[in-house]
Design an enzyme around this catalytic site. Structure first.
Site, short mmCIF file in Angstrom:
data_model
loop_
_atom_site.label_atom_id
_atom_site.label_comp_id
_atom_site.label_asym_id
_atom_site.label_seq_id
_atom_site.Cartn_x
_atom_site.Cartn_y
_atom_site.Cartn_z
N LEU A 125 0.72 -1.19 -0.13
CA LEU A 125 -0.01 -0.10 -0.05
C LEU A 125 0.88 1.36 -0.17
O LEU A 125 1.83 1.33 0.77
CB LEU A 125 -0.93 -0.05 1.27
N ASP A 126 0.70 2.00 -0.88
CA ASP A 126 1.75 3.28 -1.16
C ASP A 126 1.75 4.18 0.09
O ASP A 126 0.72 4.02 1.00
CB ASP A 126 1.16 4.04 -2.28
N ALA A 127 2.80 4.71 0.40
CA ALA A 127 2.99 5.63 1.42
C ALA A 127 1.65 6.72 1.63
O ALA A 127 1.37 6.93 2.84
CB ALA A 127 4.19 6.31 1.75
N SER A 186 -1.26 6.40 0.69
CA SER A 186 -2.63 5.71 0.78
C SER A 186 -2.75 5.17 2.28
O SER A 186 -1.94 4.89 2.99
CB SER A 186 -2.61 4.61 -0.24
#
Length: 176
Positions: A39-41, A43
């Protein structure tokens, strides 16, 4: 063991910090668990961690096509045309996406993001619920942008049968 973590904005899906982003070690002090999927930073929401390599592969590997559900705050109003485009699949630079389920939803009762999203007084925003079966890099953000609805906030609420539920932001719990 399977851990559900409500990942805050600004935290990487890895234990070590990098640049301006914090790592998971600030929140989870369990030896031997590894992230199952990313999960992207920028997000938020559900991140799963496990000590079971086979389960990790089943959750993270795109071949298993495990559904991922997101709440997405976008800039603009989600008209039927944009939702229909996502339901058919969207052409991105790396090819056509699989069809997604997308629908407009009422603003959800979610925690405040730190820092807050940018707000433009002359641009309305709305919330979508999106379900995808792929895991391309920044896929939901790229799909919404491709249909004219840039993502402002992205919260993952479920991965397959595993749901975020009422888990407070920055907290973790063993999955049932």
């Amino acid at each position: 063991m399977l851990i559900r973590f409500n990942k805050p904005y600004g935290v990487l899906s890895q234990f070590t910090p990098e640049g301006r982003w914090r790592g998971l070690k600030d929140h989870i002090d369990l030896p031997g668990v590894y992230v199952a999927g990313r999960l992207d930073a920028d997000s938020e929401g559900l991140l799963l961690l496990t000590d079971d390599g086979q389960l990790q592969a089943q959750i993270a590997d795109p071949r298993f096509k495990m559904e991922k559900t997101y709440l997405v705050q976008v800039e603009g109003v989600a008209h039927e045309n944009a939702l229909a485009q996502m339901a058919q699949g969207v052409m991105l630079k790396d090819g056509m996406t699989r069809p997604a389920r997308a629908r407009a939803v009422a603003p959800p009762a979610v925690w405040d993001r730190v820092p807050p999203i940018r707000v433009r007084l002359n641009k309305p925003t709305c919330w979508l619920e999106m379900v995808i079966r792929e895991g391309r890099n920044r896929q939901v953000r790229r799909m919404t942008a491709a249909v004219g609805l840039p993502t402002l906030r992205l919260i993952r609420t479920a991965i397959g049968p595993y749901i975020l539920g009422e888990l407070p932001v920055g907290s973790w719990a063993e999955a049932p």
